[in-house]
Design a protein around this motif. Structure first.
Motif, PDB file in Angstrom:
ATOM      1  N   PHE A  34      41.898  46.160  32.990  1.00 53.57           N
ATOM      2  CA  PHE A  34      41.911  45.436  34.264  1.00 53.57           C
ATOM      3  C   PHE A  34      40.537  45.375  34.930  1.00 53.57           C
ATOM      4  CE2 PHE A  34      45.856  47.823  33.553  1.00 53.57           C
ATOM      5  CZ  PHE A  34      46.743  46.775  33.407  1.00 53.57           C
ATOM      6  N   MET A  35      39.533  45.927  34.258  1.00 52.72           N
ATOM      7  CA  MET A  35      38.191  45.956  34.835  1.00 52.72           C
ATOM      8  C   MET A  35      37.347  44.756  34.440  1.00 52.72           C
ATOM      9  SD  MET A  35      37.890  48.442  36.923  1.00 52.72           S
ATOM     10  CE  MET A  35      39.598  48.114  37.397  1.00 52.72           C
ATOM     11  N   ASP A  42      31.607  44.125  32.163  1.00 56.68           N
ATOM     12  CA  ASP A  42      32.309  44.971  33.126  1.00 56.68           C
ATOM     13  C   ASP A  42      33.084  46.088  32.432  1.00 56.68           C
ATOM     14  OD1 ASP A  42      31.307  43.439  35.151  1.00 56.68           O
ATOM     15  OD2 ASP A  42      33.090  42.180  35.352  1.00 56.68           O
ATOM     16  N   ARG A 192      36.916  45.743  41.798  1.00 56.10           N
ATOM     17  CA  ARG A 192      38.232  45.807  41.133  1.00 56.10           C
ATOM     18  C   ARG A 192      38.825  47.209  41.215  1.00 56.10           C
ATOM     19  NH1 ARG A 192      35.319  42.865  36.835  1.00 56.10           N
ATOM     20  NH2 ARG A 192      35.668  40.630  37.160  1.00 56.10           N
ATOM     21  N   THR A 195      40.504  47.757  44.557  1.00 58.59           N
ATOM     22  CA  THR A 195      41.816  47.093  44.576  1.00 58.59           C
ATOM     23  C   THR A 195      42.826  47.878  43.763  1.00 58.59           C
ATOM     24  OG1 THR A 195      40.746  44.935  44.821  1.00 58.59           O
ATOM     25  CG2 THR A 195      43.032  44.958  44.059  1.00 58.59           C
ATOM     26  N   ALA A 196      42.398  48.353  42.584  1.00 55.70           N
ATOM     27  CA  ALA A 196      43.302  49.122  41.725  1.00 55.70           C
ATOM     28  C   ALA A 196      43.743  50.415  42.399  1.00 55.70           C
ATOM     29  CB  ALA A 196      42.614  49.432  40.400  1.00 55.70           C
TER      30      ALA A 196
END
Length: 342
Positions: A34-35, A42, A192, A195-196
């Motif tokens: 998810f990064m 990333d 990110r 958010t995670a």
């Protein structure tokens, strides 16, 4: 104080060190997909954030396991008699994760890296889940006979309390890793990760609250109630700090939550090391599972000499690699030692 009790406390401290340090490693691995898009810079940033330290963090597991084997051989043997499959799966996952870090960058091929990214995810998520299942069942107790051989099956370990324990460790380590990423990186990965962290908290907070309350009400002594409260306050404070973008405070508070929770587990277990649900008389305790005093004495002197050296070395390594990791770090500068998975 009895040497067996001292080593029970020492083993709990070693597990605390492992879960705090390896916990954020697991979290980074779980969050890797998810990064950024596959084969993106990333993802390399995320991996390089733990590159210099992940293998040193695993030393805490080896030390904790070795201490259990030497100080409480009956405990160690009984655990493997009933927990062999989950412990074997953890070992396979850790091996796969280590190989993935090393081999990910060996070929300049997007598909090659994608498969190793999946291995990192599995090698991080599986232990994060299974450690919670295992420790929940250790505290709750398992079916065990007078010979101290566990008769419970793998399916017996997947009970509601055990599964809640697994969900708690998985979500808590993921939150811990998200906060670490937001503290250790910059740019898109940092955004990110923030958010995670907030999204993961929606699972971690209620799961941890339910698990610790269940543990305390069913198994905990009165003196662990303040630790339950401390864990709850620290976890809530970590989420609030993450929302306010105070990454250092948030990481410090998640690093308080995990030790408080582990002490609640070990405090709820004591004086047993593995309770028997078949008959309490069959339970393994600190006294009947420990090695001889001579063995414990030698272990104590070895720990007094070498543990400070290990702590000094690991503290030095974290200080050396304290700077944030960015896209420029992994594309325009030399990759940090130990981050060969980039």
């Amino acid at each position: 104080m009895d040497l067996a009790v001292i080593w029970f406390i020492a083993i709990s401290v070693l597990w605390i060190g492992y879960f705090v340090l390896e916990g954020f490693d697991f979290g980074v691995g779980v969050l890797l997909p998810f990064m950024g898009r596959r084969d993106s810079v990333d993802r390399r940033v995320a991996i390089n954030s733990i590159g210099p330290v992940w293998d040193a963090n695993e030393v805490w597991l080896l030390t904790a396991g070795g201490a259990m084997f030497a100080a409480f051989p009956a405990w160690y043997a009984s655990l493997f008699s009933g927990f062999y499959l989950p412990l074997f799966l953890i070992l396979v996952a850790l091996i796969l994760r280590g190989v993935a870090f090393e081999y990910r960058g060996k070929r300049d091929d997007a598909s090659w890296r994608l498969w190793w990214d999946r291995a990192i995810f599995f090698g991080s998520a599986a232990p994060a889940l299974l450690w919670g299942v295992a420790f929940a069942n250790i505290v709750q107790g398992v079916a065990m006979g007078a010979d101290h051989v566990v008769t419970a099956s793998v399916l017996d370990l997947l009970n509601p309390y055990g599964l809640l324990g697994g969900l708690t460790t998985l979500s808590l380590f993921t939150l811990h890793g998200a906060v670490f990423l937001s503290l250790k990186t910059d740019g898109p990965v940092r955004a990110r990760a923030r958010t995670a962290a907030l999204r993961t908290a929606c699972v971690a907070v209620p799961a941890a609250a339910a698990f610790l309350l269940w543990t305390q009400l069913a198994h905990g002594p009165a003196w662990t109630w303040p630790l339950v409260a401390l864990a709850a306050l620290a976890l809530t404070g970590a989420v609030a700090a993450a929302r306010l973008r105070r990454e250092g405070v948030a990481f410090a508070l998640t690093a308080v939550t995990i030790p408080a929770a582990v002490v609640v587990l070990f405090g709820s277990l004591f004086p047993n090391v593995l309770p028997s649900t078949t008959d309490p008389a069959f339970s393994l305790t600190v006294e009947n599972a420990s090695s001889a005093d001579y063995t414990l004495t030698i272990m104590t002197w070895v720990a007094v000499v070498f543990l400070p050296l290990v702590l000094l070395y690991q503290g030095w390594s974290y200080w050396v690699f304290r700077k944030r990791v960015t896209g420029a770090t992994v594309t325009g500068e030399t990759v940090a030692p130990g981050a060969s998975g980039a």
